[in-house]
Design a protein around this motif. Structure first.
Motif, short mmCIF file in Angstrom:
data_model
loop_
_atom_site.label_atom_id
_atom_site.label_comp_id
_atom_site.label_asym_id
_atom_site.label_seq_id
_atom_site.Cartn_x
_atom_site.Cartn_y
_atom_site.Cartn_z
N GLY A 28 0.79 -1.23 0.00
CA GLY A 28 0.00 0.00 0.00
C GLY A 28 0.82 1.28 0.00
N LYS A 29 0.30 2.28 -0.71
CA LYS A 29 0.88 3.64 -0.68
C LYS A 29 0.43 4.31 0.61
N GLY A 30 1.39 4.68 1.42
CA GLY A 30 1.07 5.32 2.70
C GLY A 30 1.65 6.72 2.79
N PHE A 49 0.94 12.66 4.01
CA PHE A 49 0.48 13.92 3.40
C PHE A 49 1.27 14.18 2.14
N ASP A 50 0.56 14.60 1.09
CA ASP A 50 1.19 14.83 -0.21
C ASP A 50 1.07 16.30 -0.58
N THR A 51 2.15 17.05 -0.34
CA THR A 51 2.16 18.46 -0.77
C THR A 51 2.54 18.57 -2.24
N LEU A 57 5.26 21.58 -6.16
CA LEU A 57 4.20 21.84 -5.17
C LEU A 57 2.80 21.88 -5.77
N LYS A 58 1.86 21.27 -5.06
CA LYS A 58 0.47 21.32 -5.50
C LYS A 58 -0.09 22.72 -5.25
N PRO A 59 -1.13 23.11 -5.99
CA PRO A 59 -1.83 24.35 -5.66
C PRO A 59 -2.48 24.23 -4.28
N LYS A 100 -4.52 14.38 2.84
CA LYS A 100 -4.31 13.57 4.04
C LYS A 100 -4.73 12.12 3.78
N TYR A 101 -5.60 11.93 2.78
CA TYR A 101 -6.06 10.55 2.51
C TYR A 101 -5.13 9.80 1.57
N ASP A 102 -3.95 10.39 1.30
CA ASP A 102 -3.03 9.77 0.34
C ASP A 102 -2.35 8.52 0.91
N MET A 103 -2.73 8.19 2.16
CA MET A 103 -2.22 6.95 2.77
C MET A 103 -3.32 5.88 2.76
N THR A 161 8.09 15.76 -8.72
CA THR A 161 8.14 15.20 -7.37
C THR A 161 6.74 14.91 -6.82
N ASP A 162 5.71 15.35 -7.57
CA ASP A 162 4.34 15.05 -7.16
C ASP A 162 3.90 13.66 -7.64
N ALA A 163 4.68 13.05 -8.50
CA ALA A 163 4.40 11.66 -8.88
C ALA A 163 5.21 10.78 -7.93
N GLU A 164 4.89 10.91 -6.62
CA GLU A 164 5.71 10.29 -5.57
C GLU A 164 5.21 8.90 -5.18
N GLY A 165 3.92 8.64 -5.41
CA GLY A 165 3.36 7.35 -4.99
C GLY A 165 4.08 6.20 -5.66
N ALA A 223 -3.26 2.15 -4.22
CA ALA A 223 -2.75 3.51 -4.06
C ALA A 223 -3.74 4.55 -4.56
N THR A 224 -3.77 5.66 -3.86
CA THR A 224 -4.44 6.86 -4.40
C THR A 224 -3.41 7.50 -5.32
N LEU A 225 -3.24 6.89 -6.50
CA LEU A 225 -2.05 7.21 -7.29
C LEU A 225 -2.21 8.39 -8.24
N THR A 226 -3.38 8.50 -8.87
CA THR A 226 -3.49 9.56 -9.89
C THR A 226 -4.84 10.29 -9.87
N GLY A 227 -4.76 11.60 -10.13
CA GLY A 227 -5.98 12.38 -10.34
C GLY A 227 -6.66 11.89 -11.62
N ALA A 228 -5.89 11.37 -12.54
CA ALA A 228 -6.42 10.96 -13.84
C ALA A 228 -7.47 9.85 -13.72
N1 BES Z 1 -1.84 11.64 -4.54
C1 BES Z 1 -1.82 12.16 -5.86
C2 BES Z 1 -2.99 11.63 -6.69
C3 BES Z 1 -4.32 12.29 -6.42
C4 BES Z 1 -4.61 13.51 -6.98
C5 BES Z 1 -5.26 11.65 -5.68
C6 BES Z 1 -5.85 14.10 -6.74
C7 BES Z 1 -6.48 12.22 -5.45
C8 BES Z 1 -6.78 13.45 -5.98
C9 BES Z 1 -0.54 11.75 -6.56
O1 BES Z 1 0.57 11.65 -5.76
C10 BES Z 1 -0.27 12.79 -7.58
O2 BES Z 1 0.01 13.89 -7.21
N2 BES Z 1 -0.35 12.41 -8.84
C11 BES Z 1 -0.14 13.31 -9.92
C12 BES Z 1 0.73 12.62 -10.94
C13 BES Z 1 1.27 13.53 -12.00
C14 BES Z 1 2.26 14.52 -11.41
C15 BES Z 1 1.94 12.69 -13.07
C16 BES Z 1 -1.49 13.67 -10.51
O3 BES Z 1 -2.36 12.82 -10.59
O4 BES Z 1 -1.65 14.84 -10.87
#
Ligand code: BES
Ligand code: MN
Ligand code: ZN
Length: 499
Positions: free
Chosen positions: A266-268, A271-273, A278-280, A288-291, A348-352, A375-380
């Motif tokens: 599991g992806k734990g 917190f994912d900034t 950096l995220k907006p 916080k639910y990225d774990m 660095t935001d593709a950290e999972g 994993a909560t891996l992608t917004g996509a």
């Molecule tokens: N934890 C995020 C994925 C995520 C985004 C989950 C929005 C729930 C809502 C992941 O670490 C991330 O930031 N992924 C990026 C990947 C991109 C940089 C290739 C994303 O989905 O934007």
């Protein structure tokens, strides 16, 4: 909470309300409803004729009546199930949860449930109890006032002609699964200042001790020594040290194929900034639910410890915080993963995927022959599938198909996306073996999967992207808003079917 099985006369249960499933388009004169129509002096027929209640899924109608004879309850709650042909054992969890939340709101603290299902008694009881428990989870742990302090405390599950031993067994299973799902949801709901990687590891250890699981926590020095440069590149910008949580369940006597070992990984990310990428600010709090993937592993292992399947299972959780800092990884850094592959970090935001790279390799090193990572891996994946389906990808079609079936039977949706070699070419790096992102705006969920695939050697592997399904933005009749505990029931099915 009190649970009881009943094989006799349902109407005579000593509870405040009787709850009965009603299918769409049914007649009050149907077998199984007739009795209640009579009991209420024709109220069932009346409400069903009135268009007020048609048996649509999630619909409810509460009827009051004067109890007579040995009948103790004075309320009858009809709960709509939708069409009978769509009903599955897992629908009983939704039925039970819907009834529980409805009655709880009205301070009715006990009910007897008649699911009118032809599923085996054990499955009826399991689902009824699990739905009862998961429906009462609330988000308000940190409120000091205005907490939801109402609760339904007693459930009687009725299966006419069922074996009492089966009912008892089903109740125990439902309790194990329901409480484990809530255990996962509680972790996912924790604020990141409280649930740091260290705290996540401590809770894993505490749970393992209570449940009799083996548990090892690897610290950063150990991970560095083992060559986990990919995982460590994410942790390096945080004041909070990363922890690799390793859990193992061993059956008293194994019936599985010798040498076979399932790993849940599991992806734990506590917190994912986004790190230096950096995220907006808007919506960052959701991270916080990225774990959640890691929490799912812990909850599933907890349930397995109680259900005692006859096959061994290991759990691996990479607990890491992703922060920007003077020491943080930069876009364009190159790191070496434990399996020796070099990675160009372009975002660095593709950290999972970076932490899972070393976690899945570690799982295979521990002897895993089948791996499910979550994993909560992608917004996509949220764009592609919304909140109804978890994205599933893998290197073995039979394994993926099996997982999809396990999910369907648990009432969960897994939807497959392709991971053909053409996609893997898109993460080739100009200067290293691979890069951690693919082409902008293209197949983001698949890019995450094919990256992780690079770190799987011989094992059968499936990847679950739960970014859309691990958190519900609004409440449902049977479930509060917030963390869902998705995939736990599907994974339990997977384990129990490999016995
Ligand atoms: N934890 C995020 C994925 C995520 C985004 C989950 C929005 C729930 C809502 C992941 O670490 C991330 O930031 N992924 C990026 C990947 C991109 C940089 C290739 C994303 O989905 O934007
Ligand atoms: Mn990220
Ligand atoms: Zn993330």
């Amino acid at each position: 909470m009190k649970f009881q099985g009943m094989t006799g006369k349902f109407t005579e249960a000593n509870v405040k309300a009787l709850v009965v499933a009603v299918f769409k388009g049914e007649k009050a004169a149907n077998d199984g409803l007739k009795e209640f129509d009579k009991l209420t002096g024709g109220l069932v027929a009346e409400v069903m004729k009135s268009e007020e209640f048609k048996g649509d899924a999630g619909q409810t109608a509460l009827l009051r009546f004067n109890p007579r004879g040995k009948v103790k309850a004075s309320r009858l709650l009809l709960v709509g199930m939708g069409s009978r042909s769509d009903a599955k054992p897992s629908s009983i969890a939704v039925l039970s949860g819907t009834a529980t939340r409805f009655l709880r709101q009205r301070n009715i603290r006990s009910f007897a449930l008649l699911a009118r299902s032809d599923a085996p008694a054990i499955e009826v009881a399991q689902n009824a109890v699990q739905g009862f428990i998961t429906s009462q989870f609330e988000l308000d742990k940190y409120r000091t006032k205005d907490k939801n302090d109402k609760s339904v405390t007693t459930l009687m599950v009725c299966v006419d002609g069922g074996d009492p031993a089966d009912l008892k067994n089903g109740i125990a299973r439902g309790q194990a699964i329901g409480e484990s799902i809530n255990f996962t949801r509680d972790l996912a709901n924790e604020p990141p200042n409280i649930l740091t990687p260290t705290e996540m590891a401590r809770r894993a250890k505490e749970m393992a001790k209570e449940m009799g699981l083996k548990c090892d926590i690897l610290d950063e020095a150990t991970m560095v020594k083992m060559g986990m440069g990919s995982l460590m590149s994410v942790s390096i910008g945080s004041e909070q040290p990363a922890k690799l949580i390793y859990l193992r369940y061993d059956p008293a006597a194994s019936t599985g194929a010798p040498g076979e070992l399932l790993a849940l990984v599991g992806k734990g990310i506590t917190f994912d900034t986004g790190g230096i990428s950096l995220k907006p600010g808007e919506g960052m709090d959701a991270m916080k639910y990225d774990m959640s993937g890691g929490a799912t592993v812990l909850g599933t292992m907890r349930a397995l410890a109680l259900l005692k399947p006859t096959v061994p299972v290991i759990g691996v959780v990479a607990a890491v915080e992703n922060m920007p800092d003077g020491k943080a990884s930069r876009p364009s850094d190159v790191v070496t993963a434990m399996n020796g592959k070099t990675i160009e970090i372009l975002n660095t935001d593709a950290e999972g995927r970076l932490i899972l790279a070393d976690a899945v390799h570690y799982a295979e090193k521990q002897g895993a022959t089948r791996i499910v990572d979550m994993a909560t891996l992608t917004g996509a994946v949220i764009i592609a599938l919304g909140d109804q389906n978890t994205g599933i990808m893998g290197n073995d079609q039979e394994f993926v198909d099996e997982l999809i079936r396990c999910a369907a039977d648990a009432g969960e949706g897994f939807w497959q996306l392709p991971v053909s070699p053409e996609y893997s070419k898109q993460i080739k790096s100009d200067i290293a073996d691979i890069k951690n992102i693919g082409p902008r705006g293209k197949a983001g969920t698949i890019m995450g999967a094919v990256f992780i695939q690079e770190f799987v050697d011989k094992a059968k592997w499936a990847h679950l992207d739960i970014a859309g399904t691990a958190w519900a933005d609004s409440a449902k009749p049977h479930q509060a808003k917030g963390p869902t505990g998705v995939a736990i029931r599907s994974l339990i099915n997977l384990v129990e079917r490999s016995q």
